[in-house]
Scaffold this active site. Sequence first.
Site, PDB file in Angstrom:
ATOM      1  N   ILE A   1      -3.069  -2.803   7.254  1.00 13.41           N
ATOM      2  CA  ILE A   1      -1.788  -2.522   6.589  1.00 13.41           C
ATOM      3  C   ILE A   1      -0.778  -1.925   7.580  1.00 13.41           C
ATOM      4  O   ILE A   1      -0.433  -0.747   7.493  1.00 13.41           O
ATOM      5  CB  ILE A   1      -1.985  -1.586   5.378  1.00 13.41           C
ATOM      6  CG1 ILE A   1      -2.898  -0.395   5.738  1.00 13.41           C
ATOM      7  CG2 ILE A   1      -2.540  -2.344   4.197  1.00 13.41           C
ATOM      8  CD1 ILE A   1      -2.934   0.694   4.667  1.00 13.41           C
TER       9      ILE A   1
ATOM     10  N   HIS B   1      -7.691   9.603  -1.860  1.00 15.74           N
ATOM     11  CA  HIS B   1      -7.007   9.615  -0.564  1.00 15.74           C
ATOM     12  C   HIS B   1      -7.842  10.268   0.544  1.00 15.74           C
ATOM     13  O   HIS B   1      -7.865   9.772   1.668  1.00 15.74           O
ATOM     14  CB  HIS B   1      -5.649  10.320  -0.691  1.00 15.74           C
ATOM     15  CG  HIS B   1      -4.632   9.823   0.280  1.00 15.74           C
ATOM     16  ND1 HIS B   1      -3.295   9.716  -0.012  1.00 15.74           N
ATOM     17  CD2 HIS B   1      -4.759   9.373   1.547  1.00 15.74           C
ATOM     18  CE1 HIS B   1      -2.641   9.241   1.037  1.00 15.74           C
ATOM     19  NE2 HIS B   1      -3.505   9.032   1.989  1.00 15.74           N
TER      20      HIS B   1
ATOM     21  N   TYR C   1       2.969   9.948  -0.408  1.00 13.63           N
ATOM     22  CA  TYR C   1       4.047   9.341   0.388  1.00 13.63           C
ATOM     23  C   TYR C   1       5.413   9.601  -0.238  1.00 13.63           C
ATOM     24  O   TYR C   1       6.436   9.477   0.430  1.00 13.63           O
ATOM     25  CB  TYR C   1       3.862   7.826   0.531  1.00 13.63           C
ATOM     26  CG  TYR C   1       2.592   7.374   1.198  1.00 13.63           C
ATOM     27  CD1 TYR C   1       1.743   8.270   1.854  1.00 13.63           C
ATOM     28  CD2 TYR C   1       2.225   6.034   1.184  1.00 13.63           C
ATOM     29  CE1 TYR C   1       0.569   7.851   2.451  1.00 13.63           C
ATOM     30  CE2 TYR C   1       1.058   5.599   1.787  1.00 13.63           C
ATOM     31  CZ  TYR C   1       0.230   6.510   2.411  1.00 13.63           C
ATOM     32  OH  TYR C   1      -0.927   6.067   3.000  1.00 13.63           O
TER      33      TYR C   1
ATOM     34  N   ASP D   1       0.842  -1.200   0.000  1.00 16.03           N
ATOM     35  CA  ASP D   1       0.000   0.000   0.000  1.00 16.03           C
ATOM     36  C   ASP D   1       0.876   1.249   0.000  1.00 16.03           C
ATOM     37  O   ASP D   1       1.589   1.529   0.970  1.00 16.03           O
ATOM     38  CB  ASP D   1      -0.908  -0.007   1.236  1.00 16.03           C
ATOM     39  CG  ASP D   1      -1.840   1.195   1.284  1.00 16.03           C
ATOM     40  OD1 ASP D   1      -3.020   1.052   0.942  1.00 16.03           O
ATOM     41  OD2 ASP D   1      -1.371   2.292   1.682  1.00 16.03           O
TER      42      ASP D   1
ATOM     43  N   LYS E   1      -2.852   5.828  -4.341  1.00 14.22           N
ATOM     44  CA  LYS E   1      -3.935   6.761  -4.037  1.00 14.22           C
ATOM     45  C   LYS E   1      -3.729   8.079  -4.766  1.00 14.22           C
ATOM     46  O   LYS E   1      -2.596   8.524  -4.967  1.00 14.22           O
ATOM     47  CB  LYS E   1      -3.994   7.027  -2.512  1.00 14.22           C
ATOM     48  CG  LYS E   1      -4.008   5.748  -1.679  1.00 14.22           C
ATOM     49  CD  LYS E   1      -3.975   6.047  -0.190  1.00 14.22           C
ATOM     50  CE  LYS E   1      -3.730   4.779   0.605  1.00 14.22           C
ATOM     51  NZ  LYS E   1      -2.293   4.407   0.603  1.00 14.22           N
TER      52      LYS E   1
END
Length: 277
Positions: free
Chosen positions: A230, A109, A51, A46, A76
Site C-alpha cells: 500500500i 492497528h 489517520y 487503506d 483500523k
Amino acid sequence: MAQQPLKTFNDGHTIPQLGYGLWQVENDRAEEVTQLALDAGYRHIDTAKIYGNETGVGRALASSHVAREDIFVTTKIWNDDQGYDQTLRACEESLERLGLKSVDLLLIHWASIHREKYVQTWEAFIELRRRGLVRSIGVSNFPEQQLREIIEVTGVTPAIHQIELHPYFSQEKLRAVHQELGILTEAWSPLGQGGQLLSDPVITEIAQKHQATPAQVVIAWHLALGNVVIPKSVTPERIVSNFESLQVRLDDADIEAINSLTRADGRIGPDPSHIEF
C-alpha cells in the site's frame, strides 16, 4: 490500465494486491488524493481512525464514478479503542465517518501488549464479522507470540497481517510464520519512506535495467514476493507511477539482489514488542 492482481484470504474473500495508503494524509486532502488514486486504477484504499482522514476518504467514495462494490476499503481500530465493547463502538463510528454500511477489512492497528486487551478486541472483531459490519478481519503490528495467542484462544486466524516491510527490513521470519498459518502479508512503509532506499545502487541499477523508477522496482519486488502493498503519495504523478509498477516484471536475479539488502537495523518504525501507546 494494468490488470489488478488479487490475493485470496483464508476466508475465501479477495483483496487487490496493490492498494493506496493514506497514512499522514490530512483529512482535507484525503478526498482529492483518494479520488486521484481511484482514477489511476487503484481499487484498494487503506485508512485508519488514527489517520484522521476517514471522513475525507468517505467523501471520495461517495462521489466516485467507481461503484462501491468494486472498491476494497480497509480501516483500523486504534489502541485506546481496544476491548470488546469499545471495539464494537469504534467500528460503528468508523463506518459512520466513512459513510459505509460495512468495510471489506478491519485491522487491530497494534497489539498494544501492555493494555492486555488484544484478545478481547479480536473476539469483538469476530462478532463484527458475524454481524456483517466487516467482511474480513485481520491484524497489524503483532509480534509472533500474540499472533499465535489470538488464534489459539479463539480458533479464528487473521486473514492478513499488516507489518513494516521493505527491502531494508524484509521480515523473512515473520513472513514464514504467515505462510505456516495461512495469513497474507501486507507491507506498510513499503518504500522504506523513500530517501536512502530509493537511491540505493542495487535499486537504481535494476530500475535502469527495466526503464522503471526506483519506487516502481521496490513495489514490483513486493508484488513478486506475494505481499499486499500500500504505497502512499499525495503527488498526482507518483500516484499514477506507483500504480504502473504492475507492469514491471523483475527476474529472479533482481529479486535475490533486493532480498540481500535486508539488515538487522533496518526497522524504521516502532517495534510492536515494545511499544506502549
